[in-house]
Write a protein that holds these residues in place. Sequence first.
Motif, PDB file in Angstrom:
ATOM      1  N   LYS A  23       0.825  -1.213   0.000  1.00 61.28           N
ATOM      2  CA  LYS A  23       0.000   0.000   0.000  1.00 61.28           C
ATOM      3  C   LYS A  23       0.858   1.262   0.000  1.00 61.28           C
ATOM      4  O   LYS A  23       0.537   2.235  -0.686  1.00 61.28           O
ATOM      5  CB  LYS A  23      -0.942  -0.012   1.196  1.00 61.28           C
ATOM      6  CG  LYS A  23      -2.047  -1.041   1.048  1.00 61.28           C
ATOM      7  CD  LYS A  23      -2.965  -1.046   2.254  1.00 61.28           C
ATOM      8  CE  LYS A  23      -4.100  -2.037   2.080  1.00 61.28           C
ATOM      9  NZ  LYS A  23      -5.028  -2.029   3.225  1.00 61.28           N
ATOM     10  N   TYR A  26       2.157   1.822  -3.408  1.00 59.81           N
ATOM     11  CA  TYR A  26       1.078   2.366  -4.242  1.00 59.81           C
ATOM     12  C   TYR A  26       0.982   3.878  -4.052  1.00 59.81           C
ATOM     13  O   TYR A  26       0.841   4.628  -5.024  1.00 59.81           O
ATOM     14  CB  TYR A  26      -0.245   1.696  -3.889  1.00 59.81           C
ATOM     15  CG  TYR A  26      -1.420   2.232  -4.662  1.00 59.81           C
ATOM     16  CD1 TYR A  26      -1.674   1.802  -5.958  1.00 59.81           C
ATOM     17  CD2 TYR A  26      -2.273   3.174  -4.097  1.00 59.81           C
ATOM     18  CE1 TYR A  26      -2.744   2.296  -6.674  1.00 59.81           C
ATOM     19  CE2 TYR A  26      -3.342   3.677  -4.809  1.00 59.81           C
ATOM     20  CZ  TYR A  26      -3.573   3.238  -6.096  1.00 59.81           C
ATOM     21  OH  TYR A  26      -4.640   3.749  -6.811  1.00 59.81           O
ATOM     22  N   LYS A  30       1.577   6.610  -7.196  1.00 58.37           N
ATOM     23  CA  LYS A  30       0.546   7.566  -7.620  1.00 58.37           C
ATOM     24  C   LYS A  30       0.915   9.008  -7.294  1.00 58.37           C
ATOM     25  O   LYS A  30       0.163   9.929  -7.597  1.00 58.37           O
ATOM     26  CB  LYS A  30      -0.804   7.225  -6.968  1.00 58.37           C
ATOM     27  CG  LYS A  30      -1.357   5.886  -7.400  1.00 58.37           C
ATOM     28  CD  LYS A  30      -1.618   5.888  -8.900  1.00 58.37           C
ATOM     29  CE  LYS A  30      -2.214   4.585  -9.356  1.00 58.37           C
ATOM     30  NZ  LYS A  30      -2.373   4.531 -10.816  1.00 58.37           N
TER      31      LYS A  30
END
Length: 69
Positions: A23, A26, A30
């Motif tokens: 996570k 991620y 982004k």
Amino acid sequence: MGPYAYSGNQWVSYDDVAMVQTKAEYVLSKGLGGAMIWSLDLDDFTNRCGTEAYPLLKTVNRVLRGYAK
């Protein structure tokens, strides 16, 4: 995604170190501004599991700051 268990319409999930790392990666991929931790008291702050104190928080910190373990 991540560890979970279910029976009928009941389910439970949690984040382990590997899931927290995924996570956090991620978040970086982004270009987000950071991550939020919902409940700090659920981390292993006493090192009961034998890895290190606060393994989840430390993993998020390492990934977002680019530190190696």
